[in-house]
Design a protein around this motif. Sequence first.
Motif, PDB file in Angstrom:
ATOM      1  N   TYR A   7      34.470  11.777  43.323  1.00  0.00           N
ATOM      2  CA  TYR A   7      34.473  11.909  44.554  1.00  0.00           C
ATOM      3  C   TYR A   7      33.549  11.517  45.816  1.00  0.00           C
ATOM      4  N   ALA A   8      32.075  11.644  44.956  1.00  0.00           N
ATOM      5  CA  ALA A   8      30.889  11.634  46.090  1.00  0.00           C
ATOM      6  C   ALA A   8      30.531   9.870  45.589  1.00  0.00           C
ATOM      7  N   ASN A   9      30.827   8.991  44.596  1.00  0.00           N
ATOM      8  CA  ASN A   9      30.705   8.345  44.453  1.00  0.00           C
ATOM      9  C   ASN A   9      31.804   7.658  45.476  1.00  0.00           C
ATOM     10  N   SER A  25      50.827   6.613  36.528  1.00  0.00           N
ATOM     11  CA  SER A  25      50.238   4.953  37.451  1.00  0.00           C
ATOM     12  C   SER A  25      50.582   5.513  39.017  1.00  0.00           C
ATOM     13  N   ALA A  26      52.356   6.097  39.097  1.00  0.00           N
ATOM     14  CA  ALA A  26      53.138   5.910  40.254  1.00  0.00           C
ATOM     15  C   ALA A  26      52.264   7.094  41.079  1.00  0.00           C
ATOM     16  N   ASN A  27      52.020   8.255  40.723  1.00  0.00           N
ATOM     17  CA  ASN A  27      51.712   9.427  41.322  1.00  0.00           C
ATOM     18  C   ASN A  27      50.256   9.960  41.717  1.00  0.00           C
ATOM     19  N   PHE A  28      49.532   8.895  41.115  1.00  0.00           N
ATOM     20  CA  PHE A  28      48.217   9.352  40.978  1.00  0.00           C
ATOM     21  C   PHE A  28      46.388   8.863  41.133  1.00  0.00           C
ATOM     22  N   SER A  29      46.728   9.046  42.354  1.00  0.00           N
ATOM     23  CA  SER A  29      46.141   7.635  42.554  1.00  0.00           C
ATOM     24  C   SER A  29      44.015   8.200  43.051  1.00  0.00           C
ATOM     25  N   TRP A  30      43.159   7.500  43.061  1.00  0.00           N
ATOM     26  CA  TRP A  30      41.987   8.203  43.736  1.00  0.00           C
ATOM     27  C   TRP A  30      41.628   8.000  44.903  1.00  0.00           C
TER      28      TRP A  30
END
Length: 355
Positions: A28-30, A336-341
């Motif tokens: 999150y920091a990056n 891949s459809a439901n989780f992304s930064w």
Amino acid sequence: MEHSKKINFILPFPTKRPNGGPKVMYTYANLLAEKGYEIQIYHSLNTSYTKYKKPYFLRAILHKLRKTSRPKWFKLNPNIKSFNVKRVTDAYISNADFIISTWWATALEVDRLSDEKGKKINLIQDYENWKGHEELLLKSYGLPKTTNIVIATYLYEIVNPKSVKKTYTLFNAIDNNVFYIKNGIEKRLPSILMLYSNEKRKGTSYGMDALLKIKEKYPSVTISMFGTPIKPHNFPEIFNYYSQPKNLPEIYNSHAIFLTTSIQEGFALPPCEALSCGCALVATNIGGHKDYLINNETGLAIEPKNVNDVFEKIELLLNDDAYRIEIANKGNRYFSANFSWKKNIEQLEKIFNEI
């Protein structure tokens, strides 16, 4: 965006080895640093309710010599300032717009900081009751000035009734530029990969017992483990072992099945990495897996501590390659459809605006 863009991240300790909780905070920091926020990370060398084997002055010297304020195992954005501090008090933390802590004892310390240090956010990554102090853990969920963010649905169900403010959910994600399919799912030889850990809650011993039974019945199946410890002296010679591997995506890609026998997890990252790399997932039906584990769809669910169940579920995949390929494909697509930064950062910025 109208804010002075200053965010403090507070961690309960510096980490010498890869560790899921700090990894999420650093990610999150990056991502926020990339968006132009001014980020400062503080690692406390004296977290409340923690027993230390060495006196503070000695630990402070060792951490300075080892340069643990910037972990060697994680590449922090060069614009991020990162420190080890004596403790979490107003004297050591600079002013900011938002202050994000993780771990219950740190959240209680942040609660005592002045409002100038930032609007308070507690990122809750697990039900952290392993070292006792359950009363204080629950108290950390009900701080009147703190916004709680949880990383899993089961945590929302525990935390939300105790929250004073609105509780938010931000599921973990992984870097799909690093973890992705390089070796076709259908081409993979019969092989199983598992994380090795000395932590009791990871349930490694149950997985190893089941894998020894698999190897006995199916001698040609490759069985591998990876972990942060060096190879244990009593480790089975018939298994491969990778200590702190630098090529983890390749290791996932060279295996057909990923097994996790954890008894308790916040939101486990290795199964997510394995799904993204095309492994068929066999995982315990615990809260920390349930947001991406749909039984017989995205993976096969197993009962915690049940060696026979582990054995039977793995056997199903070994004996039916078409089923293994179907489970691996569905798991990969679902994750891949439901989780992304990217989605998470958009949500986090909305939270900043709301609080």
